[in-house]
Structure formats: C-alpha cells, structure tokens
Scaffold this active site. Structure first.
Site, PDB file in Angstrom:
ATOM      1  N   ASP A 170      -7.431  -4.212  -5.450  1.00  0.00           N
ATOM      2  CA  ASP A 170      -8.674  -3.620  -4.960  1.00  0.00           C
ATOM      3  C   ASP A 170      -8.412  -2.120  -4.969  1.00  0.00           C
ATOM      4  O   ASP A 170      -8.102  -1.517  -3.946  1.00  0.00           O
ATOM      5  CB  ASP A 170      -8.936  -4.146  -3.543  1.00  0.00           C
ATOM      6  CG  ASP A 170     -10.298  -3.762  -3.027  1.00  0.00           C
ATOM      7  OD1 ASP A 170     -11.214  -3.587  -3.840  1.00  0.00           O
ATOM      8  OD2 ASP A 170     -10.447  -3.627  -1.798  1.00  0.00           O
ATOM      9  N   ASP A 227       0.864  -1.183   0.000  1.00  0.00           N
ATOM     10  CA  ASP A 227       0.000   0.000   0.000  1.00  0.00           C
ATOM     11  C   ASP A 227       0.893   1.223   0.000  1.00  0.00           C
ATOM     12  O   ASP A 227       2.014   1.184   0.511  1.00  0.00           O
ATOM     13  CB  ASP A 227      -0.933   0.003   1.210  1.00  0.00           C
ATOM     14  CG  ASP A 227      -2.181   0.847   0.967  1.00  0.00           C
ATOM     15  OD1 ASP A 227      -3.256   0.261   0.725  1.00  0.00           O
ATOM     16  OD2 ASP A 227      -2.069   2.096   1.002  1.00  0.00           O
ATOM     17  N   CYS A 247     -14.905  -0.078  -5.570  1.00  0.00           N
ATOM     18  CA  CYS A 247     -16.250   0.145  -5.036  1.00  0.00           C
ATOM     19  C   CYS A 247     -16.860   1.366  -5.702  1.00  0.00           C
ATOM     20  O   CYS A 247     -17.610   2.116  -5.092  1.00  0.00           O
ATOM     21  CB  CYS A 247     -16.266   0.215  -3.515  1.00  0.00           C
ATOM     22  SG  CYS A 247     -15.301   1.541  -2.819  1.00  0.00           S
TER      23      CYS A 247
END
Ligand SMILES: C[S@@+](CC[C@H](N)C(=O)[O-])C[C@H]1O[C@@H](n2cnc3c(N)ncnc32)[C@H](O)[C@@H]1O
Length: 472
Positions: A305, A169, A369
């Site tokens: 993601d 990340d 999302c």
C-alpha cells in the site's frame, strides 16, 4: 448538531479552496489532462466517514466465549446504526455487516466505540484492497508499507487471527502508532491465550492450522527488506518494533498502561531479543533462505500500500499537509515537485521487492490513494515488463459488475466520461448493486474515485507469481 454541521461545511469549503490550486498544478505537472480533471474533482464532494466493526478471534471450542463475541458484535452494529450508520450496499455478502458509512462530519475520535477498540475508522475502498489480497487462515503475509496498520488489522481478521503477519515500514514514528493500533485491537493475541514463545521460541515459528497469529513490526526500507517469514531476523535487533510473541498483553492490561515506562520498555526489548534468537543468524539463515528458494518459499500474500501523493483522498491530503498548515500549502511545499520527486522510483522499488518476497503461486496487491497513472498503472506495467513470472490478475471476484462496464454495455459511454451527471448516476448505481469504481487502464485493475462512488480514491492492482515449472 446543526452548528457543528455548519462549522464542518465552512471548514471543508475553506480547506478545499486552499487545496484546489495545489492539486490543479500537481495534476498538470502529472502530464495527464484527463487525470487533471479527475484529481481536482477528487477534492470535491464529501465522502462519508466509514467505519469497520472489529471481528474478534474465535476461541476454538469455547462455545460460550464465541457466543459472547457474536453478541458483542451485534450490540456494536446496533449502536452504529443508532449513530446514523448505514450499510454499504455493494460490500460482498461476507463483509456486508462489517463496513458502515457515517455522516462525513461524524467525529469518530470522540466516539466510545472507537475509543474502546470496537470499530476502526477505515475507508471501504481500502477494504476492497484487502479483499483483493484474499488472505486465508494460516497464511504468511508481508505488509510492506504497513503504517498506521488499518489494512494489517483487517488482514489479521480475514486470517481468523492465525498465521503470520510481518509489517514493515520505514518510519519509526509511524510504527510506534501502528504498534499502539495493534495493541488497541489486540492483533497478535488469539483466543485470549498469551503466547509465551520466550520460553520456546522455535515452537511458534511454523504456524500450524489454528495456531495463534504471530505478528511482528519491523522498521526497514521496503525496497530492500528480505527476511523470510520463518527466518531469523537478518537485520538489526532494535529494528523490530513489536513482536506479538514477546508482547506482554496481560501485563499491559493489568497495569492499564498506555505508554510504557522505561523499565517495561527494557523488559520488552529483552524479551524481543530472546524471540529473535540471534544464535540462528549467519549460516543457518543462508541455509534456510536457500531451502526456501528451492521449495518455492516466500510469503503467501504481499501487500504494498505504497506511499504516494495522496491526491485521491482529500482527507489524507489534509492530514499530510497538516490541517492548518495553509502557509506551507500556499508556499508550494505540499504536492510540490520537490516533495514528490523520486516517488515513482520508490513505488517501483517497493513493488519489485514485494514481488521478490512472494512465493511462486502467491498473490500480491499494489495500491495507492493517488489517481495518477504514473504512480499506478505505469508502476505495475514496469513490473510486468521486468518480471517474466508476474501475471496481472483481474480483480473480479467481488461479484458485482463495475458501474463503468454496465454503462459501456448499454452504449452510454460509461468507460471514460468525466461528466458530473454520470457521476451522480454512478452513485445511484451503487445502491443497485454495482461496484462504484472503474477499471484502471490496465485490464482488471480497479480505480475508486470519490466523485463516482462516495469513497476515497484508491487504485488497486493484483499480481500473481507463476507457479514453479508452470506457464500459468
Ligand atoms: C499509504 S501509507 C500505508 C497505509 C497502511 N497500509 C494502512 O492501511 O494503514 C504508506 C506508508 O509507506 C511508508 N513508507 C514510505 N517509504 C517506505 C519505504 N521505503 N519502505 C517502507 N515503508 C515506506 C510510509 O511511512 C507510510 O507509513
């Protein structure tokens, strides 16, 4: 309880009202009228609070310990049902006892089961992304946007806590949270055994079947991260935020410590250094990388993601905006062009690099999302155009027909209707054994929308890399 529910409903209304304008103008800018309707209604309706029950690592032949785990999971399930949890009817059989839906107003942060690390707060659509990835025991998995780590933990459980997981990340702050999540749920600690690689770092480098999970967290830009799963670290040592092989689980537990003091931090960083084995950097690393390429090396599974506009999930949007940050939202910072500029480029960069890190024959899942085709299908289509070895792999194995397909077959126009009546019908259909999602506009990709299936919005695409010397 009634007061709490009323207060929750009032707060939802207030926040929803606040979000509507921002979402509507975002959707208009996104340039897709159909999407504008979808995005706006994504913030309508109230999605349940989903939880997932933690699956503990098997303790090999230790029958007694394994039985204890089973009994504990059973007790947790009973407690979840007693708290008003209900099964998710369309979960695949192997997962039907892991996800539960609780009332939307349920506050899991104060719940002992959550505080004790027995359940995760995780939307069931996110679970589908992990099922689509299909991690197997012993795999080497790369999670390129891993924080705060909910999918990573589920990946570890699907792998029966064996193999390797590299979580990457760009945000050090979020990695600190992710690290706490791994500690809380004991990811990287298998079968109660403290792996002590500091004394023999190379021993755990190639996981053999049944070897405990090696999990590491690295602070890096996913667009250019290139360390192989078995390679010595190619970046800066201090960028490794967590390495389960060096992690002092027992010490932490014994001290009942949540935050590490300076001395402990120093000890851990020294242990990490030894694990990273800097002596192996340089020529050796290049050699390994070449060998990996010749042998078709790389990760077995890669999850991207990706960071996105979060427009498919009111809960995420509120988190990103800051619950009470109405001024910032009103002033247009939230979801503004300025804030979202460069997002699609970032997503393309992440997906491109994820594909490069994948071994031939390996599986990659791209999810966001967002409901925006520009952040979803367009990004995937771009990769398919760029990379001749990339094949879109339809997500079919969940074993249930999609609601929209069924409606289409019946000639009821289920494929692209935005009609509310149909959304209601869709919710009923979930209970009858349909997946509460549609196909994305690319065949075989999935699009979950809150109004169609009581989940947060999520787009999921699965891509395979052709085997070496193969057309398939
Ligand atoms: C949607 S969240 C991931 C959620 C996570 N997979 C989970 O299940 O808990 C997206 C993450 O991407 C990270 N991110 C943004 N840009 C990145 C980059 N260039 N490289 C790596 N990570 C990045 C963000 O810091 C954020 O943590």
């Amino acid at each position: 309880m009634v007061d709490a529910e009323n207060e929750f409903a009032r707060e939802q209304l207030r926040l929803r009202g606040l979000l509507q304008d921002h979402i509507a103008s975002f959707a208009r800018r996104d340039g897709n009228v159909d999407n504008s309707t979808r995005v706006v209604s994504a913030s309508d309706g109230v999605v349940p609070r989903y939880i997932r029950i933690r699956r503990m690592a098997s303790e090999g032949n230790n029958v007694g310990a394994n039985k204890n785990h089973e009994e504990e999971e059973h007790t947790v399930r009973e407690a979840v049902l007693a708290a008003g949890g209900r099964r998710v009817p369309w979960c695949p059989p192997y997962a039907s006892e892991s996800f539960y839906a609780l009332p939307p107003e349920f506050r899991i942060a104060q719940w002992p089961l959550y505080q004790q690390g027995k359940v995760y707060g995780m939307d069931v659509a996110s679970g589908v992304a992990v099922w689509a990835l299909g991690p197997r025991p012993g795999d080497n998995v790369l999670d390129l946007c891993c924080c705060p780590g909910l999918k990573l933990c589920m990946v570890a459980e699907q792998m029966h806590h064996t193999g390797t997981i590299t979580g990457v990340d760009i945000s050090r702050g979020r990695l600190t949270v992710c690290r706490q999540v791994l500690v809380k749920y004991q990811i990287g600690r298998a079968a109660g055994v403290l792996v002590s690689p500091c004394s023999s770092p190379s021993a755990s480098r190639s996981p053999s079947p049944g070897a405990p999970l090696w999990c590491r967290l690295i602070c890096a830009d996913g667009c250019c991260f290139e360390t192989e799963w078995d390679a010595a670290w190619a970046g800066r040592e201090e960028d490794v935020v967590f390495d389960s092989r060096a992690y002092d689980w027992q010490g932490m537990e014994a001290r009942g410590q949540k935050r590490m003091n300076r001395g402990t931090r120093r000890r851990e960083s020294l242990a990490l250094r030894r694990v990273l084995n800097p002596a192996e950097n340089g020529a050796g690393r290049e050699g390994r990388r070449e060998r990996a390429n010749e042998e078709g090396g790389g990760y077995d599974r890669v999850l991207v993601d990706a960071d996105c506009s979060h427009d498919g999930s009111t809960r995420h949007m509120l988190k990103v905006a800051g619950l009470d940050d109405s001024i910032r939202m009103r002033s247009g910072g939230f979801l503004s062009e300025e804030k979202l500029g460069g997002l699609e480029e970032l997503q393309r960069g992440l997906l491109r690099n994820a594909f490069r890190r994948l071994r031939p024959g390996g599986v990659l899942v791209y999810s966001t999302c967002s409901l925006s085709p520009r952040q979803n299908e367009d990004v995937v289509a771009h990769l398919l155009k760029e990379e001749a070895d990339a094949i879109l792999d339809p997500i079919l194995e969940l074993g249930l027909p999609l609601f929209s397909c069924e409606m289409e077959e019946k000639g009821e126009g289920g494929k692209r209707s935005d009609d509310n009546a149909q959304a209601n019908e869709s919710l009923h259909a979930c209970g009858r054994g349909y997946l509460p999602c549609r196909w994305g506009s690319l065949p075989g990709t999935l699009l979950f929308e809150p109004r169609f299936g009581e989940t947060s919005g999520l787009f999921i695409a699965r891509i395979k890399k052709k085997q070496l010397n193969s057309n398939v």
